[in-house]
Scaffold this motif. Structure first.
Motif, PDB file in Angstrom:
ATOM      1  N   GLY A 140       0.813  -1.213   0.000  1.00  0.00           N
ATOM      2  CA  GLY A 140       0.000   0.000   0.000  1.00  0.00           C
ATOM      3  C   GLY A 140       0.842   1.256   0.000  1.00  0.00           C
ATOM      4  O   GLY A 140       0.518   2.234  -0.689  1.00  0.00           O
ATOM      5  N   PRO A 172      -3.725   5.543   7.382  1.00  0.00           N
ATOM      6  CA  PRO A 172      -4.528   4.366   7.769  1.00  0.00           C
ATOM      7  C   PRO A 172      -3.722   3.078   7.850  1.00  0.00           C
ATOM      8  O   PRO A 172      -3.924   2.262   8.758  1.00  0.00           O
ATOM      9  CB  PRO A 172      -5.592   4.301   6.665  1.00  0.00           C
ATOM     10  N   ILE A 173      -2.798   2.882   6.904  1.00  0.00           N
ATOM     11  CA  ILE A 173      -1.954   1.680   6.950  1.00  0.00           C
ATOM     12  C   ILE A 173      -1.101   1.692   8.211  1.00  0.00           C
ATOM     13  O   ILE A 173      -0.956   0.674   8.905  1.00  0.00           O
ATOM     14  CB  ILE A 173      -1.071   1.602   5.693  1.00  0.00           C
ATOM     15  N   SER A 192      -5.063  -3.436   7.185  1.00  0.00           N
ATOM     16  CA  SER A 192      -3.912  -2.961   6.402  1.00  0.00           C
ATOM     17  C   SER A 192      -3.827  -3.683   5.064  1.00  0.00           C
ATOM     18  O   SER A 192      -3.576  -3.068   4.019  1.00  0.00           O
ATOM     19  CB  SER A 192      -2.613  -3.163   7.184  1.00  0.00           C
ATOM     20  N   ILE A 195      -6.595  -2.400   2.702  1.00  0.00           N
ATOM     21  CA  ILE A 195      -6.269  -1.077   2.167  1.00  0.00           C
ATOM     22  C   ILE A 195      -5.190  -1.192   1.097  1.00  0.00           C
ATOM     23  O   ILE A 195      -5.263  -0.567   0.038  1.00  0.00           O
ATOM     24  CB  ILE A 195      -5.826  -0.139   3.296  1.00  0.00           C
ATOM     25  N   SER A 196      -4.171  -2.006   1.377  1.00  0.00           N
ATOM     26  CA  SER A 196      -3.091  -2.199   0.402  1.00  0.00           C
ATOM     27  C   SER A 196      -3.623  -2.795  -0.898  1.00  0.00           C
ATOM     28  O   SER A 196      -3.234  -2.377  -2.000  1.00  0.00           O
ATOM     29  CB  SER A 196      -2.011  -3.112   0.980  1.00  0.00           C
ATOM     30  N   LEU A 199      -5.507  -0.108  -2.837  1.00  0.00           N
ATOM     31  CA  LEU A 199      -4.589   0.870  -3.414  1.00  0.00           C
ATOM     32  C   LEU A 199      -3.829   0.285  -4.596  1.00  0.00           C
ATOM     33  O   LEU A 199      -3.639   0.955  -5.623  1.00  0.00           O
ATOM     34  CB  LEU A 199      -3.614   1.367  -2.349  1.00  0.00           C
TER      35      LEU A 199
END
Length: 217
Positions: A140, A172-173, A192, A195-196, A199
């Motif tokens: 991410g 956020p990560i 995490s 989100i990664s 992204l």
């Protein structure tokens, strides 16, 4: 076409390849791990309690260092125009660049965690959660960095602006990664990773569109 692009990008971005500048993220990460114990003293419980969060911050800051080399040099060389004439889209180039960017610093930061953990008195479950968090979070960080590098490539003082933009977008990560260490809960790392993944999925399209917009503008 994917393999030649990946080979070229790795040759430019891997540490100690094509000059020492590519090694700066790794050296920066290790420097923070070495200096932090001098700043807070030899208190082992304090180092163990705070060291994981410090390494997350170090990883975030290390991800900023190569941003000026990700997109701008190729725009100046006209590489994207040449590849476009051969039918290679900007999205494909950016997808390969994202993989190369992550390979150039993500796995190496995880390896560097072992000597860093020894310096910061991190061991056992804390070290395991840190490694899993970086495995989930560094893709991410690489994606955010590449996206911002493409968006700011044509701007004056783009490198400085890239660093300023990356920090809030990557928070956020960092929050979920460091939060897993504080709570001792590996389930938090799932956020995490999610989100990664998001992204990494949108970055090639956003970065490719930014490069086209800069060329057409």
């Amino acid at each position: 076409m994917i393999w030649p692009l990946l080979k070229r990008d790795l040759g430019r971005l891997m540490p100690f390849a094509g000059g020492g500048g590519a090694a700066l993220p790794l050296l920066f990460f290790l420097a923070i791990a070495m200096l932090y114990p001098f700043a807070v003293g030899p208190d082992a419980p304090l180092l163990a309690r705070t060291g994981g969060g410090v390494l997350w911050i170090a990883a975030l800051l290390a991800a900023i260092l190569p941003l000026d080399r990700l997109v701008l040099p190729d725009i100046e060389l006209g590489l994207f125009d040449q590849l476009k004439l051969r039918g290679v889209t900007e999205e494909l180039v950016m997808a390969v660049r994202l993989l190369a960017h992550w390979l150039s610093f993500g796995p190496l930061l995880m390896l560097a965690c072992f000597p860093a953990a020894a310096l910061l008195k991190l061991e056992g479950e804390t070290l395991r959660l840190l490694l899993l968090g970086l495995l989930a979070g560094t893709p991410g960080l690489a994606a955010v960095g590449l996206m911002i590098a493409a968006l700011t490539a044509g701007l004056r003082a783009g490198a400085a602006l890239s660093g300023l933009l990356l920090i809030p977008l990557a928070l956020p990560i960092l929050i979920f990664g460091a939060g897993a260490l504080e709570r001792g809960d590996p389930a938090t790392l799932g956020f995490s990773a999610a989100i990664s993944l998001l992204l990494a999925a949108i970055t090639p399209f956003a970065a490719g569109a930014a490069i086209r917009a800069g060329r057409e503008g």
